[in-house]
Design a protein around this motif. Structure first.
Motif, PDB file in Angstrom:
ATOM      1  N   GLU A 112       0.826  -1.109   0.365  1.00  0.00           N
ATOM      2  CA  GLU A 112      -0.240  -0.228  -0.398  1.00  0.00           C
ATOM      3  C   GLU A 112       1.148   1.006  -0.281  1.00  0.00           C
ATOM      4  N   ASP A 113       1.657   1.428   0.664  1.00  0.00           N
ATOM      5  CA  ASP A 113       2.749   2.439   0.821  1.00  0.00           C
ATOM      6  C   ASP A 113       3.126   2.955  -0.480  1.00  0.00           C
ATOM      7  N   ARG A 114       4.348   1.299  -1.318  1.00  0.00           N
ATOM      8  CA  ARG A 114       4.467   1.051  -1.940  1.00  0.00           C
ATOM      9  C   ARG A 114       3.763   2.208  -3.799  1.00  0.00           C
ATOM     10  N   LEU A 115       3.243   1.719  -3.356  1.00  0.00           N
ATOM     11  CA  LEU A 115       1.180   2.271  -4.517  1.00  0.00           C
ATOM     12  C   LEU A 115       1.622   3.329  -4.410  1.00  0.00           C
ATOM     13  N   ARG A 116       1.031   4.229  -2.949  1.00  0.00           N
ATOM     14  CA  ARG A 116       1.064   5.278  -2.416  1.00  0.00           C
ATOM     15  C   ARG A 116       1.966   6.204  -2.957  1.00  0.00           C
ATOM     16  N   ILE A 117       3.284   5.304  -2.838  1.00  0.00           N
ATOM     17  CA  ILE A 117       4.779   6.899  -3.127  1.00  0.00           C
ATOM     18  C   ILE A 117       4.522   6.838  -4.876  1.00  0.00           C
ATOM     19  N   ALA A 118       4.101   5.547  -5.959  1.00  0.00           N
ATOM     20  CA  ALA A 118       3.959   5.093  -6.755  1.00  0.00           C
ATOM     21  C   ALA A 118       2.636   6.500  -7.844  1.00  0.00           C
ATOM     22  N   ILE A 119       2.145   6.632  -7.535  1.00  0.00           N
ATOM     23  CA  ILE A 119       1.080   7.041  -7.684  1.00  0.00           C
ATOM     24  C   ILE A 119       1.302   8.769  -7.431  1.00  0.00           C
ATOM     25  N   ASP A 120       1.920   9.023  -6.452  1.00  0.00           N
ATOM     26  CA  ASP A 120       2.801  10.068  -5.361  1.00  0.00           C
ATOM     27  C   ASP A 120       3.310  11.178  -6.820  1.00  0.00           C
ATOM     28  N   ALA A 121       4.487   9.991  -7.148  1.00  0.00           N
ATOM     29  CA  ALA A 121       5.091  10.497  -7.859  1.00  0.00           C
ATOM     30  C   ALA A 121       4.898  10.723  -9.736  1.00  0.00           C
ATOM     31  N   ALA A 122       3.865  10.087  -9.947  1.00  0.00           N
ATOM     32  CA  ALA A 122       2.765   9.728 -11.350  1.00  0.00           C
ATOM     33  C   ALA A 122       2.302  10.872 -11.636  1.00  0.00           C
ATOM     34  N   GLN A 123       1.990  11.407 -10.024  1.00  0.00           N
ATOM     35  CA  GLN A 123       0.475  12.998  -9.872  1.00  0.00           C
ATOM     36  C   GLN A 123       1.119  13.693 -10.355  1.00  0.00           C
ATOM     37  N   GLY A 124       2.453  13.795  -9.823  1.00  0.00           N
ATOM     38  CA  GLY A 124       3.415  14.761  -9.630  1.00  0.00           C
ATOM     39  C   GLY A 124       4.210  15.647 -10.778  1.00  0.00           C
ATOM     40  N   LEU A 125       4.468  14.421 -11.522  1.00  0.00           N
ATOM     41  CA  LEU A 125       5.486  14.168 -12.903  1.00  0.00           C
ATOM     42  C   LEU A 125       4.205  14.707 -14.298  1.00  0.00           C
TER      43      LEU A 125
ATOM     44  N   ASN B 125      10.765  15.371 -24.172  1.00  0.00           N
ATOM     45  CA  ASN B 125       9.587  15.668 -24.009  1.00  0.00           C
ATOM     46  C   ASN B 125       9.210  14.589 -23.051  1.00  0.00           C
ATOM     47  N   GLU B 126       8.365  14.444 -23.001  1.00  0.00           N
ATOM     48  CA  GLU B 126       7.742  13.723 -21.669  1.00  0.00           C
ATOM     49  C   GLU B 126       8.247  11.916 -21.772  1.00  0.00           C
ATOM     50  N   LYS B 127       7.945  11.670 -23.080  1.00  0.00           N
ATOM     51  CA  LYS B 127       8.311  10.219 -23.020  1.00  0.00           C
ATOM     52  C   LYS B 127       9.556   9.699 -21.846  1.00  0.00           C
ATOM     53  N   SER B 128      11.024  10.603 -22.260  1.00  0.00           N
ATOM     54  CA  SER B 128      11.841  10.736 -21.278  1.00  0.00           C
ATOM     55  C   SER B 128      11.548  10.439 -19.294  1.00  0.00           C
ATOM     56  N   ASP B 129      10.653  10.886 -19.225  1.00  0.00           N
ATOM     57  CA  ASP B 129      10.733  10.887 -17.892  1.00  0.00           C
ATOM     58  C   ASP B 129       9.486  10.104 -17.510  1.00  0.00           C
ATOM     59  N   VAL B 130       8.643   9.428 -18.603  1.00  0.00           N
ATOM     60  CA  VAL B 130       7.790   7.951 -18.067  1.00  0.00           C
ATOM     61  C   VAL B 130       9.065   7.142 -18.126  1.00  0.00           C
ATOM     62  N   TYR B 131       9.982   6.809 -18.943  1.00  0.00           N
ATOM     63  CA  TYR B 131      10.417   5.983 -19.095  1.00  0.00           C
ATOM     64  C   TYR B 131      11.468   5.809 -17.961  1.00  0.00           C
ATOM     65  N   SER B 132      12.263   7.056 -17.357  1.00  0.00           N
ATOM     66  CA  SER B 132      13.112   7.076 -16.059  1.00  0.00           C
ATOM     67  C   SER B 132      11.710   6.685 -14.881  1.00  0.00           C
TER      68      SER B 132
ATOM     69  N   LEU C 217       4.005  18.325 -14.112  1.00  0.00           N
ATOM     70  CA  LEU C 217       4.780  19.309 -14.861  1.00  0.00           C
ATOM     71  C   LEU C 217       4.310  18.437 -15.619  1.00  0.00           C
ATOM     72  N   HIS C 218       4.615  17.813 -16.480  1.00  0.00           N
ATOM     73  CA  HIS C 218       4.004  17.920 -18.084  1.00  0.00           C
ATOM     74  C   HIS C 218       2.801  18.536 -18.812  1.00  0.00           C
ATOM     75  N   TYR C 219       1.707  18.300 -17.468  1.00  0.00           N
ATOM     76  CA  TYR C 219       0.185  18.873 -18.627  1.00  0.00           C
ATOM     77  C   TYR C 219      -0.347  19.826 -17.687  1.00  0.00           C
ATOM     78  N   GLY C 220       0.096  20.495 -16.403  1.00  0.00           N
ATOM     79  CA  GLY C 220      -0.030  21.546 -14.960  1.00  0.00           C
ATOM     80  C   GLY C 220       0.586  22.806 -16.296  1.00  0.00           C
ATOM     81  N   GLY C 221       0.880  23.453 -16.918  1.00  0.00           N
ATOM     82  CA  GLY C 221       1.389  24.421 -17.044  1.00  0.00           C
ATOM     83  C   GLY C 221       2.198  24.608 -18.243  1.00  0.00           C
ATOM     84  N   LYS C 222       1.896  25.684 -19.275  1.00  0.00           N
ATOM     85  CA  LYS C 222       2.732  26.137 -20.091  1.00  0.00           C
ATOM     86  C   LYS C 222       3.972  27.396 -19.624  1.00  0.00           C
ATOM     87  N   PRO C 223       4.952  26.910 -21.059  1.00  0.00           N
ATOM     88  CA  PRO C 223       4.848  25.449 -20.922  1.00  0.00           C
ATOM     89  C   PRO C 223       5.201  24.254 -20.366  1.00  0.00           C
TER      90      PRO C 223
END
Length: 126
Positions: free
Chosen positions: A13-26, A75-82, A29-35
């Protein structure tokens, strides 16, 4: 974020929460503002945890919005791979590079385990 660094093992559960929080943060970054912001250095060491294991994406020292936005070299694909590599660290509880003599990247190790049909030993049993 080093899951092996403490006497307490994080549950799924903790690991999943960490993964979700980090994914939401990314995602922010990718879609929350311009640029959009491409982090460029997504790795477990750049995901900080609060005392309640809430994940925060950190370390924007390599960020240059004008360069990245105008050149589109990253682009965001490099962040997604990482981030996928971070997920492998969370699931396996192994470092990105392991071994002393024959060093192996976590993605290569997982691929070899999958090729052998051994999915159970990929997952951290704890």
């Amino acid at each position: 974020m080093d899951l092996d660094d403490s006497s307490t093992t994080l549950g799924w559960e903790d690991r999943l929460r960490i993964a979700i929080d980090a994914a939401q943060g990314l995602e922010y970054l990718h879609y929350g503002g311009k640029p959009p912001i491409i982090h460029k250095d997504v790795k477990s060491a750049n995901i900080l945890l609060t005392e309640n294991f809430q994940a925060k994406v950190s370390d924007f020292s390599n960020f240059n919005p004008t360069l990245y936005y105008l050149t589109s070299r990253l682009n965001e694909k490099s962040d997604v791979y990482s981030f996928g590599i971070v997920l492998l660290e969370i699931i396996t509880n192994r470092p990105v590079i392991s071994g002393t003599v024959e060093r192996i990247h976590i993605s290569q190790w997982v691929a070899s385990m999958l090729a052998q049909g051994d999915i159970y030993n990929i997952v951290d049993p704890r």
